[in-house]
Design a protein around this motif. Structure first.
Motif, mmCIF file in Angstrom:
data_model
loop_
_atom_site.group_PDB
_atom_site.id
_atom_site.type_symbol
_atom_site.label_atom_id
_atom_site.label_comp_id
_atom_site.label_asym_id
_atom_site.label_seq_id
_atom_site.Cartn_x
_atom_site.Cartn_y
_atom_site.Cartn_z
ATOM 1 N N ARG A 85 -4.393 -16.038 15.014
ATOM 2 C CA ARG A 85 -3.791 -16.223 16.341
ATOM 3 C C ARG A 85 -4.741 -15.788 17.460
ATOM 4 O O ARG A 85 -4.821 -16.439 18.506
ATOM 5 C CB ARG A 85 -2.478 -15.441 16.440
ATOM 6 C CG ARG A 85 -1.821 -15.570 17.819
ATOM 7 C CD ARG A 85 -0.354 -15.366 17.790
ATOM 8 N NE ARG A 85 0.254 -15.516 19.117
ATOM 9 C CZ ARG A 85 0.517 -16.674 19.708
ATOM 10 N NH1 ARG A 85 0.222 -17.804 19.074
ATOM 11 N NH2 ARG A 85 1.071 -16.730 20.899
ATOM 12 N N ILE A 86 -5.467 -14.703 17.263
ATOM 13 C CA ILE A 86 -6.415 -14.247 18.280
ATOM 14 C C ILE A 86 -7.497 -15.299 18.512
ATOM 15 O O ILE A 86 -7.882 -15.579 19.658
ATOM 16 C CB ILE A 86 -7.027 -12.898 17.862
ATOM 17 C CG1 ILE A 86 -5.975 -11.794 17.970
ATOM 18 C CG2 ILE A 86 -8.247 -12.551 18.720
ATOM 19 C CD1 ILE A 86 -6.380 -10.507 17.305
ATOM 20 N N ILE A 87 -7.991 -15.866 17.430
ATOM 21 C CA ILE A 87 -9.005 -16.935 17.549
ATOM 22 C C ILE A 87 -8.419 -18.117 18.333
ATOM 23 O O ILE A 87 -9.063 -18.678 19.234
ATOM 24 C CB ILE A 87 -9.487 -17.391 16.163
ATOM 25 C CG1 ILE A 87 -10.219 -16.238 15.463
ATOM 26 C CG2 ILE A 87 -10.392 -18.622 16.275
ATOM 27 C CD1 ILE A 87 -10.555 -16.514 14.018
ATOM 28 N N TYR A 88 -7.150 -18.459 17.997
ATOM 29 C CA TYR A 88 -6.465 -19.569 18.679
ATOM 30 C C TYR A 88 -6.294 -19.272 20.169
ATOM 31 O O TYR A 88 -6.600 -20.119 21.036
ATOM 32 C CB TYR A 88 -5.109 -19.803 18.023
ATOM 33 C CG TYR A 88 -4.192 -20.727 18.805
ATOM 34 C CD1 TYR A 88 -4.368 -22.094 18.797
ATOM 35 C CD2 TYR A 88 -3.145 -20.197 19.571
ATOM 36 C CE1 TYR A 88 -3.523 -22.945 19.515
ATOM 37 C CE2 TYR A 88 -2.299 -21.017 20.292
ATOM 38 C CZ TYR A 88 -2.496 -22.397 20.262
ATOM 39 O OH TYR A 88 -1.671 -23.216 20.980
ATOM 40 N N LEU A 89 -5.822 -18.073 20.519
ATOM 41 C CA LEU A 89 -5.604 -17.710 21.916
ATOM 42 C C LEU A 89 -6.911 -17.637 22.692
ATOM 43 O O LEU A 89 -6.968 -17.979 23.882
ATOM 44 C CB LEU A 89 -4.875 -16.366 22.002
ATOM 45 C CG LEU A 89 -3.425 -16.348 21.512
ATOM 46 C CD1 LEU A 89 -2.888 -14.924 21.491
ATOM 47 C CD2 LEU A 89 -2.540 -17.236 22.393
ATOM 48 N N PHE A 90 -7.961 -17.182 22.008
ATOM 49 C CA PHE A 90 -9.264 -17.087 22.667
ATOM 50 C C PHE A 90 -9.805 -18.470 22.998
ATOM 51 O O PHE A 90 -10.321 -18.707 24.103
ATOM 52 C CB PHE A 90 -10.234 -16.326 21.760
ATOM 53 C CG PHE A 90 -11.565 -16.059 22.391
ATOM 54 C CD1 PHE A 90 -11.724 -15.024 23.294
ATOM 55 C CD2 PHE A 90 -12.663 -16.855 22.091
ATOM 56 C CE1 PHE A 90 -12.945 -14.781 23.891
ATOM 57 C CE2 PHE A 90 -13.884 -16.625 22.679
ATOM 58 C CZ PHE A 90 -14.042 -15.580 23.585
ATOM 59 N N LEU A 125 -2.913 -12.071 24.531
ATOM 60 C CA LEU A 125 -4.107 -11.842 23.706
ATOM 61 C C LEU A 125 -4.244 -10.361 23.352
ATOM 62 O O LEU A 125 -4.502 -10.013 22.206
ATOM 63 C CB LEU A 125 -5.354 -12.315 24.465
ATOM 64 C CG LEU A 125 -6.703 -12.107 23.745
ATOM 65 C CD1 LEU A 125 -6.742 -12.880 22.434
ATOM 66 C CD2 LEU A 125 -7.865 -12.518 24.652
ATOM 67 N N TYR A 126 -4.050 -9.488 24.361
ATOM 68 C CA TYR A 126 -4.183 -8.057 24.111
ATOM 69 C C TYR A 126 -3.122 -7.539 23.142
ATOM 70 O O TYR A 126 -3.409 -6.697 22.280
ATOM 71 C CB TYR A 126 -4.096 -7.283 25.424
ATOM 72 C CG TYR A 126 -5.251 -7.545 26.370
ATOM 73 C CD1 TYR A 126 -6.496 -7.938 25.874
ATOM 74 C CD2 TYR A 126 -5.098 -7.402 27.741
ATOM 75 C CE1 TYR A 126 -7.552 -8.184 26.723
ATOM 76 C CE2 TYR A 126 -6.162 -7.644 28.605
ATOM 77 C CZ TYR A 126 -7.384 -8.042 28.086
ATOM 78 O OH TYR A 126 -8.437 -8.282 28.939
ATOM 79 N N LEU A 127 -1.887 -8.049 23.258
ATOM 80 C CA LEU A 127 -0.820 -7.641 22.329
ATOM 81 C C LEU A 127 -1.143 -8.099 20.914
ATOM 82 O O LEU A 127 -0.897 -7.370 19.940
ATOM 83 C CB LEU A 127 0.520 -8.207 22.789
ATOM 84 C CG LEU A 127 1.178 -7.520 23.993
ATOM 85 C CD1 LEU A 127 2.402 -8.309 24.456
ATOM 86 C CD2 LEU A 127 1.573 -6.094 23.645
ATOM 87 N N SER A 128 -1.700 -9.300 20.792
ATOM 88 C CA SER A 128 -2.072 -9.811 19.464
ATOM 89 C C SER A 128 -3.194 -8.970 18.859
ATOM 90 O O SER A 128 -3.184 -8.670 17.658
ATOM 91 C CB SER A 128 -2.504 -11.281 19.567
ATOM 92 O OG SER A 128 -1.424 -12.092 19.976
#
Length: 589
Positions: free
Chosen positions: A494-499, A508-511
């Protein structure tokens, strides 16, 4: 029933075809015994690194064999100058020392041990019930397994180590009421040695040298973590290799030195000759000055713990028991590369002592026993009882982040077979029901010892109780462990996706926070052998990160995405490590 008899017969034949299973005293014909031993050795020569063993009759050593190599590659033979690690047989030095002080009126075995400790030393006590020295001997003081490492190769730590420091550093929680559960404890035994230090005003190693080693001529044995109390032993041990021989897999560990900070519980190291002197001194009737009064040795073998539903001795002042033609008393020991044991038939004054430079060696350490002690009756009777299930050793961790090891280590799955009296265990072992409360665990390499049924959910093995898992607890633990791993993978993706998508920073920070929580928790679970300071910091960080899933729920409730099922699925996944954090920190499920 036919299958059961075949299994029992096979186990006996593998050990020794001519063993008498009924006679209380198996008389030795030394020539016949030599023939049997030579056959026994020949059958195992390709699966043996190095071993030394001795057999005693009427209190005297009658046969000694040194077999194999201290260095297989360079063909360095095992001989009288080879040294072996005692492992947990070292604990017998604690219990003998305690009986010496009891004999002199300096130690009351039934007194509250806090009488002999600094005030408030036992900061880990949970229950008000007193702990006695007998409880330490019986491994019934209620302590869980230690979480922090008690072995090291760091010379600076070893140099500054004292037994008191090691005990405080590794102090485990008390999770059982004293006398209620048998759970083998290295820490509890080492605590007994510290009590001896407080009574005698000298360090335990010095006491043992003065009152045991020197008294019976054990000049080639060391006890301190780095064996610096005997330089010859230290130098010789540095040249000794250790091995792992299992089936066709053979591994050379090299010198494989690891220093035990709780040294009274497992650090003794020396020649087999010294080990045999110690064994001889423990055989009733031998006058080797171990005690001032011969009756103290008789006291040593008086029962201090029985199995719950049968009139069978489980422990006698720290000496465990096994059942053959007679009850035998003694102890086994393992280190990272050595296995040792000594067992004594006090009625017939027979003994077997074994030392090996193999990790977890059982063929000699237990396989020789039927040749010397015979075999107890294996006739079956009584009502068939189903003991199948997944059990955990009560020698476990219930309190703290190390609780995960309750579910991945020390597990004993017991599987049904076609015969209602036979159960399979991992490692080519089986449990056979003998009567209403007695079961026998057997393996092809000669390992054979009784297990007793305490109640429908608890089995009593000789060094620890085993309790059947509730399926609910096992399911939840498995779900949380796997779920935390899934959470890490999910939020990494998910972080890669949001980035890539360049989503809002808060999401992003919560993830990232959830990812760090799952990563920190996984790291905490997998690193219980890490330095205590690192573990404490890791634990604090994990606890602080535990608030992230709560913040994420609050954020979602205020966002426009609160009606999206996919977002709630992500929240659910994020909560899993939070629940796991709470679950693993609790005392009991």
């Amino acid at each position: 029933m036919k299958k059961l008899l075949i299994i029992i017969a096979t186990a006996i034949m593998f050990i020794q075809p001519t063993v008498n299973t009924q006679k209380k005293d198996v008389k030795f014909n030394q020539n016949e015994l030599e023939v049997s031993l030579n056959k026994f050795i020949e059958e195992r020569k390709d699966a043996t690194a190095g071993v030394s063993f001795a057999i005693f009759e009427n209190g005297n050593l009658i046969i000694r064999k040194d077999i194999g190599y201290t260095d297989v590659q360079n063909k360095v033979l095992v001989d009288e100058n080879s040294v072996f690690e005692w492992g947990s047989v070292s604990k017998l030095l604690i219990w003998v020392s305690a009986l010496q002080l009891y004999e002199k009126g300096k130690l009351d075995l039934n007194e509250d041990i806090e009488k002999y400790l600094p005030k408030n030393f036992l900061s880990n006590k949970k229950f008000d019930k007193k702990i006695t020295f007998i409880d330490l001997m019986n491994h019934q003081a209620g302590f869980q397994e230690t979480i922090y490492p008690v072995e090291t190769t760091d010379e600076e730590i070893i140099k500054n180590n004292t037994l008191k420091k090691a005990l405080i550093y590794s102090m485990p929680s008390q999770i059982y009421e004293p006398k209620s559960v048998t759970a083998y404890s290295n820490w509890g035994a080492a605590l007994g040695a510290y009590i001896i230090e407080n009574i005698t005003n000298q360090d335990f190693a010095s006491y043992v040298h003065e009152n045991i080693f020197n008294k019976i001529g054990m000049n080639h044995t060391a006890l301190l973590p780095d064996w610096s109390d005997n330089n010859w032993v230290k130098e010789t041990r540095n040249k000794m290799n250790s091995y792992s021989y299992f089936d066709t897999v053979k591994e050379d560990f090299g010198t494989n030195i690891s220093n035990i900070l709780l040294y009274p519980s497992g650090a003794a190291t020396g020649t087999a000759s010294d080990f045999y002197l110690f064994t001889e001194a423990l055989i009733p009737g031998n006058d080797l000055n171990l005690f001032n009064n011969p009756k103290t040795l008789e006291k040593l073998y008086e029962p201090t713990l029985y199995y719950s539903n049968v009139n069978k001795v489980r422990n006698s002042h720290g000496f465990w028991t096994l059942e053959y033609s007679n009850t035998v008393y003694g102890h086994g020991g393992n280190t990272v590369g050595f296995t040792s044991s000594l067992w004594i038939d006090i009625e017939n004054k027979k003994a077997v002592a074994v030392m090996s430079n193999e990790q977890g060696e059982t063929a000699y350490n237990y396989g020789l026993h039927p040749l010397v002690f015979g075999i107890s009756s294996l006739e079956t009777s009584g009502e068939v009882k189903d003991i199948s299930g997944i059990y955990f050793s009560k020698r476990t961790i219930e309190n703290g982040f190390g609780r995960i090891y309750k579910y991945i280590s020390g597990i004993m799955p017991v599987f049904k077979t076609d015969d209602s009296r036979i159960y399979n265990l991992p490692g080519n072992m089986q449990i056979i029901q003998i009567d209403d409360f007695t079961y026998m665990q057997v393996s092809e390499n000669g390992l054979m010892f009784p297990i007793y049924l305490k109640d429908n959910n608890v089995l009593e093995s000789y060094t620890s109780d085993y309790e059947r898992f509730s399926l609910i607890e096992l399911f939840i633990a498995g779900f949380l462990i796997v779920g935390t791993l899934i959470c890490f993978i999910t939020y990494l993706i998910r972080i890669i996706y949001l980035f890539i998508k360049k989503s809002n920073n808060k999401e992003l920070y919560l993830s990232i926070g959830v990812l760090l929580l799952s990563l920190s928790l996984l790291f905490l679970w997998l690193n219980t052998e890490t330095d205590k300071t690192i573990v404490i910091i890791n634990s604090m960080v994990t606890t602080l990160l535990g608030i992230i899933p709560i913040i994420k729920i609050k954020y979602l409730l205020k966002s426009d995405n609160k009606k999206l099922i996919s977002q709630w699925i992500l929240v659910f996944i994020a909560i899993i490590p939070f629940i796991a954090l709470i679950f693993m920190q609790s005392y009991i499920f």
